[in-house]
Design an enzyme around this catalytic site. Structure first.
Site, mmCIF file in Angstrom:
data_model
loop_
_atom_site.group_PDB
_atom_site.id
_atom_site.type_symbol
_atom_site.label_atom_id
_atom_site.label_comp_id
_atom_site.label_asym_id
_atom_site.label_seq_id
_atom_site.Cartn_x
_atom_site.Cartn_y
_atom_site.Cartn_z
ATOM 1 N N LYS A 1 1.900 -2.054 -1.097
ATOM 2 C CA LYS A 1 2.931 -2.791 -2.203
ATOM 3 C C LYS A 1 3.145 -1.519 -3.154
ATOM 4 O O LYS A 1 4.451 -1.322 -4.245
ATOM 5 C CB LYS A 1 1.930 -3.725 -2.844
ATOM 6 C CG LYS A 1 1.450 -4.857 -1.504
ATOM 7 C CD LYS A 1 0.830 -5.756 -2.615
ATOM 8 C CE LYS A 1 -0.670 -5.979 -2.881
ATOM 9 N NZ LYS A 1 -1.321 -6.142 -2.150
ATOM 10 N N THR A 2 2.614 -0.805 -3.684
ATOM 11 C CA THR A 2 3.189 0.219 -5.532
ATOM 12 C C THR A 2 3.721 1.158 -4.118
ATOM 13 O O THR A 2 4.758 1.796 -4.876
ATOM 14 C CB THR A 2 1.901 1.077 -5.414
ATOM 15 O OG1 THR A 2 0.731 -0.309 -6.062
ATOM 16 C CG2 THR A 2 1.783 1.712 -7.153
ATOM 17 N N ASP A 20 0.915 -4.446 -10.714
ATOM 18 C CA ASP A 20 -0.058 -5.385 -9.578
ATOM 19 C C ASP A 20 -0.722 -6.340 -9.576
ATOM 20 O O ASP A 20 -0.502 -6.586 -11.505
ATOM 21 C CB ASP A 20 -0.914 -3.818 -9.524
ATOM 22 C CG ASP A 20 -1.395 -3.675 -8.251
ATOM 23 O OD1 ASP A 20 -0.534 -4.961 -7.623
ATOM 24 O OD2 ASP A 20 -2.022 -3.081 -8.243
ATOM 25 N N THR A 28 -3.060 -10.170 -4.617
ATOM 26 C CA THR A 28 -3.488 -10.367 -2.962
ATOM 27 C C THR A 28 -3.748 -11.877 -2.763
ATOM 28 O O THR A 28 -4.486 -11.734 -2.002
ATOM 29 C CB THR A 28 -4.790 -9.055 -2.826
ATOM 30 O OG1 THR A 28 -5.902 -9.889 -3.895
ATOM 31 C CG2 THR A 28 -4.781 -8.154 -3.178
ATOM 32 N N ARG A 42 -4.521 2.988 2.998
ATOM 33 C CA ARG A 42 -4.935 3.585 1.830
ATOM 34 C C ARG A 42 -6.125 4.080 2.232
ATOM 35 O O ARG A 42 -6.769 5.133 2.182
ATOM 36 C CB ARG A 42 -5.081 3.242 0.841
ATOM 37 C CG ARG A 42 -6.155 3.380 -0.420
ATOM 38 C CD ARG A 42 -6.444 2.123 -1.272
ATOM 39 N NE ARG A 42 -4.746 1.724 -2.698
ATOM 40 C CZ ARG A 42 -4.697 1.056 -2.413
ATOM 41 N NH1 ARG A 42 -5.577 -0.146 -3.116
ATOM 42 N NH2 ARG A 42 -3.554 0.972 -3.323
#
Ligand code: ADE
Length: 345
Positions: A71-72, A116, A165, A225
């Site tokens: 997402k980032t 975030d 999330t 990740r």
């Protein structure tokens, strides 16, 4: 501690210097370089092209889904594609409305504000965000009581990208202010292989056999990740113990040392499954009871352990409680036959 798990999807505090140092090389900088999420890429390409043609900022966008899926990274890509800058913050970091004023007033047309964990934005800050999103305005109150003075700032048109999330925890008012909302899904095995292969290439590590990359990808829980983190551990192991030679055997040896097994499970996942079987005869059992037996926090089990076990069908959530599935039971029994140490306390 669950947060310290190598397979944790959370960005790990210890990764920060590595990620900061290598973010530029490791992260894709354009949508063309971004692997996976084909529908999302198509929707973003259209939104970006349309915005650029009209010289408007892109629509406010909400990205939701499990942590670690990019997402980032997407927020940085969008800024890059727009030729603007991304300002990155998070819901819990913003405690009062005023915290956003500095950033919002500094932002230039088309810049990106990335928040975030936007579901953790305090109500007082959310109030500031509404007029900023809708009218590119914020009202800042100076002083209080009869001396209170409201200053209105006009902002340059910007794009808010919210990531969460837990989309279900967003207020309806906030959710409805996003023009685009998209769920990011887990990645397929071949997509993870491509992401890892490119990352190895960017690190200047050549000639790694596909089977070795396959092994890392298989243990990555569909999450770049995690894959990239495992890759760094494997790289260290190969460098120190095997003259930098990265073979499937070296990958397996390195990840066994990290306690990550061939299903991508770590010690905490295995303890959860074996507790459910040994103490609760496979369930159904309540989350609180399982957590108490393990000496873990129920919220941690719910957020960090269960999503992946549910995803791979090793357990189910029923109305009566948590239940092992035949696949989960089978795996525990096969895995403990293969390596009894896996389940040692
Ligand atoms: N690195 C992390 N996630 C990625 C993705 N989806 N595509 C390319 N590189 C990545």
């Amino acid at each position: 501690m669950a947060k310290d798990r190598i397979i944790s999807r959370d960005s790990h505090p210890l990764d920060a210097p590595v990620e900061a140092e290598s973010a530029g090389v490791m992260r894709p900088s354009s949508l063309g370089d971004y692997i996976g999420q084909p529908e999302l890429k198509e929707r973003l390409t259209i939104a970006l092209d349309a915005a650029r043609q009209r010289s408007d900022p892109m629509e406010h966008t909400l990205l939701h889904g499990p942590p670690g899926l990019g997402k980032t990274t997407l927020a940085h890509i969008i800024a890059n594609e727009m030729g603007t800058r991304a300002y990155v913050t998070s819901g819990p970091a913003l405690t009062k409305g005023g915290d956003l004023v500095g950033t919002l007033t500094r932002m230039q047309p088309g810049d990106i504000l990335f928040i975030d964990e936007i579901h953790r934005l305090p109500a007082a800050v959310e109030e500031y965000v509404y007029p900023a999103m809708e009218d590119f305005k914020i009202d800042f109150t100076l002083d209080s009581g009869i001396h209170a003075k409201v200053i209105t700032y006009n902002l340059k048109p910007f794009t808010l990208i919210g990531a969460t999330t837990r989309a279900g925890l967003l207020t309806g008012a906030l959710r409805s202010r996003f023009g685009l909302s998209h769920r990011i899904d887990y990645y397929q095995q071949d997509e993870l292989v491509e992401i890892l292969a490119r990352a190895l290439g960017r690190l200047g590590i050549e000639g790694v056999p596909t089977e070795a990359i396959d092994e890392i990808a298989r243990r990555s829980r569909g999450t770049p990740r995690i894959g990239l983190r495992l890759m760094r551990r494997v790289r260290d192991f190969a460098q120190v113990r095997h003259n930098g030679k990265l073979t499937p055997e070296v990958v397996m040896e390195a990840l066994a040392l990290e306690g990550v097994d061939d299903a991508g499970l770590d010690k905490l996942d295995r303890t959860y499954l074996s507790t459910l079987i040994r103490v609760y005869q496979g369930g159904p059992a309540g989350l609180e009871a399982i957590a108490a037996t393990m000496g873990e926090d129920p919220g941690t089990l719910e957020d960090v352990v269960e999503p992946y076990l549910l995803q791979i069908g090793f357990m189910a959530r029923t109305r009566q409680g948590r239940q092992i599935t035949p696949e989960g039971r089978n795996w525990v029994s096969e895995a403990s036959k293969g390596d009894s140490k896996l389940f040692d306390g």
